[in-house]
Structure formats: C-alpha cells, structure tokens
Write a protein that holds these residues in place. Sequence first.
Motif, PDB file in Angstrom:
ATOM      1  N   SER A  26      -7.949  21.849   2.209  1.00  0.00           N
ATOM      2  CA  SER A  26      -6.883  21.150   2.938  1.00  0.00           C
ATOM      3  C   SER A  26      -5.591  21.068   2.123  1.00  0.00           C
ATOM      4  CB  SER A  26      -7.345  19.724   3.283  1.00  0.00           C
ATOM      5  OG  SER A  26      -6.283  18.992   3.854  1.00  0.00           O
ATOM      6  N   VAL A  28      -1.313  19.721   2.879  1.00  0.00           N
ATOM      7  CA  VAL A  28      -0.449  19.028   3.839  1.00  0.00           C
ATOM      8  C   VAL A  28       0.710  19.909   4.338  1.00  0.00           C
ATOM      9  CG1 VAL A  28       1.149  17.062   4.072  1.00  0.00           C
ATOM     10  CG2 VAL A  28      -0.984  16.775   2.830  1.00  0.00           C
ATOM     11  N   SER A  61      -0.564  22.942   6.468  1.00  0.00           N
ATOM     12  CA  SER A  61       0.143  22.022   7.380  1.00  0.00           C
ATOM     13  C   SER A  61      -0.763  20.969   8.003  1.00  0.00           C
ATOM     14  CB  SER A  61       0.855  22.822   8.487  1.00  0.00           C
ATOM     15  OG  SER A  61       1.679  23.811   7.897  1.00  0.00           O
ATOM     16  N   GLY A  62      -1.721  20.497   7.228  1.00  0.00           N
ATOM     17  CA  GLY A  62      -2.552  19.386   7.678  1.00  0.00           C
ATOM     18  C   GLY A  62      -3.474  19.688   8.841  1.00  0.00           C
ATOM     19  N   GLN A  69      -2.106  12.175   7.087  1.00  0.00           N
ATOM     20  CA  GLN A  69      -2.322  12.776   5.777  1.00  0.00           C
ATOM     21  C   GLN A  69      -3.004  11.814   4.800  1.00  0.00           C
ATOM     22  OE1 GLN A  69       1.890  13.565   5.766  1.00  0.00           O
ATOM     23  NE2 GLN A  69       2.080  12.784   3.696  1.00  0.00           N
ATOM     24  N   GLU A  72      -6.794  12.361   4.124  1.00  0.00           N
ATOM     25  CA  GLU A  72      -7.299  13.574   3.465  1.00  0.00           C
ATOM     26  C   GLU A  72      -8.393  13.270   2.440  1.00  0.00           C
ATOM     27  OE1 GLU A  72      -4.822  15.869   0.661  1.00  0.00           O
ATOM     28  OE2 GLU A  72      -4.980  17.505   2.105  1.00  0.00           O
ATOM     29  N   GLY A  86      -4.366  17.905  -3.170  1.00  0.00           N
ATOM     30  CA  GLY A  86      -3.788  16.730  -2.528  1.00  0.00           C
ATOM     31  C   GLY A  86      -2.729  16.070  -3.377  1.00  0.00           C
ATOM     32  N   ASN A  90      -0.748  10.701  -1.129  1.00  0.00           N
ATOM     33  CA  ASN A  90      -1.590  10.666   0.073  1.00  0.00           C
ATOM     34  C   ASN A  90      -2.970  10.086  -0.194  1.00  0.00           C
ATOM     35  OD1 ASN A  90       0.467  11.822   1.544  1.00  0.00           O
ATOM     36  ND2 ASN A  90      -0.208  13.901   1.121  1.00  0.00           N
ATOM     37  N   SER A 188       3.715  10.355   9.112  1.00  0.00           N
ATOM     38  CA  SER A 188       3.097  11.534   8.513  1.00  0.00           C
ATOM     39  C   SER A 188       4.102  12.689   8.496  1.00  0.00           C
ATOM     40  CB  SER A 188       1.861  11.942   9.306  1.00  0.00           C
ATOM     41  OG  SER A 188       0.701  11.612   8.592  1.00  0.00           O
ATOM     42  N   TRP A 189       3.935  13.573   7.522  1.00  0.00           N
ATOM     43  CA  TRP A 189       4.880  14.680   7.361  1.00  0.00           C
ATOM     44  C   TRP A 189       4.984  15.522   8.636  1.00  0.00           C
ATOM     45  CZ3 TRP A 189       9.031  15.927   5.179  1.00  0.00           C
ATOM     46  CH2 TRP A 189       9.459  17.255   5.135  1.00  0.00           C
TER      47      TRP A 189
END
Length: 347
Positions: A26, A28, A61-62, A69, A72, A86, A90, A188-189
């Motif tokens: 993963s 983000v 991109s999550g 996020q 995570e 990460g 987050n 969130s982003w």
Amino acid sequence: MRRVLVGILVLLGMASAQFKSEYKLSVVVAPNTAWGMGAQKFADLVKEKTGGRVNIKVYFSGQLFAGQQTNEFQLLRTGVADFAIGSTINWSPQVKELNLFNLPFFFPSYKELDAVEEGQAGKAIFQRLKQLGVEPLAWGENGYRQLTNSKRPVRTPEDLQGLKIRVVGAPIFIDTFRALGANPTSMSWAEVLTALQQGVIEGQENPIVGVIIPYKLWELGQRYLTVWNYVIDPLIFAASAQTWRTFPADVQKAIQEAALEAARYQKALARAGMDDGSALRYLSSQGVKVEITDPLGYLRAQGVQVTVLSPLEIGRFRERVAGVVQRWMNEIGGTLVVQAEADKKRA
Ligand code: X2X
C-alpha cells in the motif's frame, strides 16, 4: 550422515515455503512521486533478490484502503496489506510514538532527523512497531512539509489568520494550525485535489519535491508557497508480521536488503535539490537522472511566489505552538522524547 539429513530437511523446508502469487503493497500517493518510485523500486528489487519468489504489486493512490489513509496501519497489522511504505503521519493515530515526527519545528535539518532515525529513538520506534505486529524494514522520506495557499504570501502568523488549511487526519495537525490562528480541516489526500479546485479549502501543507511538484498544485490555484520546514515526514518501509512470518530466513534477508537499497534511492529522490547536494550526487553516482535539480527555481518559473522564512521569522511561528509541543511531548512519552533529544545532539 547427519549433515546429509540436515541438508535434506533444509531443502524440504524451502520447498514447503508457501508463496502467494501476489503480495500487496500500500502507498498513499501516485507512481510519479519519489514515494511511489521508491515503492516500485522496492517491488522490483524484491523480485530480483528473491529469484522471482516474492512478487509485490504496488497499490498506488490509496487503492487498498479506499479513502481513509489513517486506516493504513490497521490494514498492515491485519495482513490485508502484506507491505506498506507508510508516512509516519498516517500511522500516528494508531502509534502515538510516531507523533515525535509531527512535533512542529522539532527537526531543524536533515542531520538531526537522520541521527534520530539511526539512533536510540529510531530503534525504540521500530521495536514498538514490532510489538504491534508490523515488521519495520527501513526509513524512507516524504520530506519537509511546506505551506501553500491560494490567497496571499504567508510570512508571519498574522498572514495565516483564518486561512482554510487542509491537514491530514492526525489530531496534532489540527492543534498546530489552530494554535497558529488558521482554520484547519482534516481530509484524506484522495479528496484534496478536488477540494482545492472547488475552493473548499484555500491551502494545504506537503513536501515540495514529494508532492507539490508531482501533483502540480499551482495549477489548482496554489500560487503562494512558504518554506518553513515546520514538520518532516519520514516514511517506513514495512511488512505485516503475519506475512513476514511465512517467509524463510533467506527470503527475509533478501527483502530486508531490498528495502534498505530502495529506501536509500527513495530518500535521495525526495531530497534532490533540497539538501547540501548529497542527494543529487548519490543519484548521479547510481546513474539516475533527475529532471528538476532546482525545485524552488522550477516553482518560481511556474509562477509560484516563494517565501523562504529566516530563522527569526520561523521563531515567531514556533512561539505560537510551544503549548502544542509540550502537550504532545507528554502524549508521546518522556523517554522517547529524551532519547530523540540525545540523538539530535549527536547529529
Ligand atoms: O496526505 C498527505 O498530505 C500526504 C500525501 O503527504 C500523506 O500521506 C501524509
């Protein structure tokens, strides 16, 4: 005879190791960021060093956590994500010690940060992650977080009054921006680009090389940049302990080496043109070509008005957040803060 027997048992052990056809990692952000490029590099190196046994697919991109996020770390603990690179921001809602890196104006330069990551405090944090079911492999970096907005140049705390600033969903950021007189909102982003476009928020804070440039935030109206190095944002390359346990020792070793190598490359990409020149020298020694070697000059050429704060000007912001720093140091825990202060002194 005994040796042969041991040899056969080792071979049997290797053969019985079960590998999944895909391991999920993963991230983000998007593939064209230093963070994303580091993630792909890690996946490629793991494949190479494990002779193709461990295939990591990077979910950019999550995609793995669909929205939040700050979830995570939970995905990693539970093994929904096998790996993650990460941001400490987050993960800080679940790992309070990681708020060390969220303390405003705590890391004046890269030297202090490196000393803390490599020192007692960094080791204590890795130990803590292990207790929580996450196997930490290496430190990467998103970068020093700088402020952008669509309204005006920000040079003093007065300039920041009332500006609607998006922050990440870790509570210390709301505290910090409230203390500075801004009007912070956490998001969130994934939602930020649209929110900037629609003017729902007026500003945000993120690293220049890591995020502001690859996402072209000036095209979304972010025309004013304040360079104040108020928070640095390390990344942690990590595996879920649930996944990690299934790997034989030689595979663990190969993945560990891949993480250290990819993290060195990733960190250099994130610092390219922002440090004393070491990052660009390292990349060039590795045959990596960097397009933008002067990030601030590049942003000015895009029409961004850049305000670089002097130490005196930074001091005015720092005074306003003294209470936030004190409160959050208590939250983080005295021992870790004392260790970090000692590590910094050795920088
Ligand atoms: O959401 C952000 O601002 C980002 C991309 O920098 C993080 O994931 C911490």
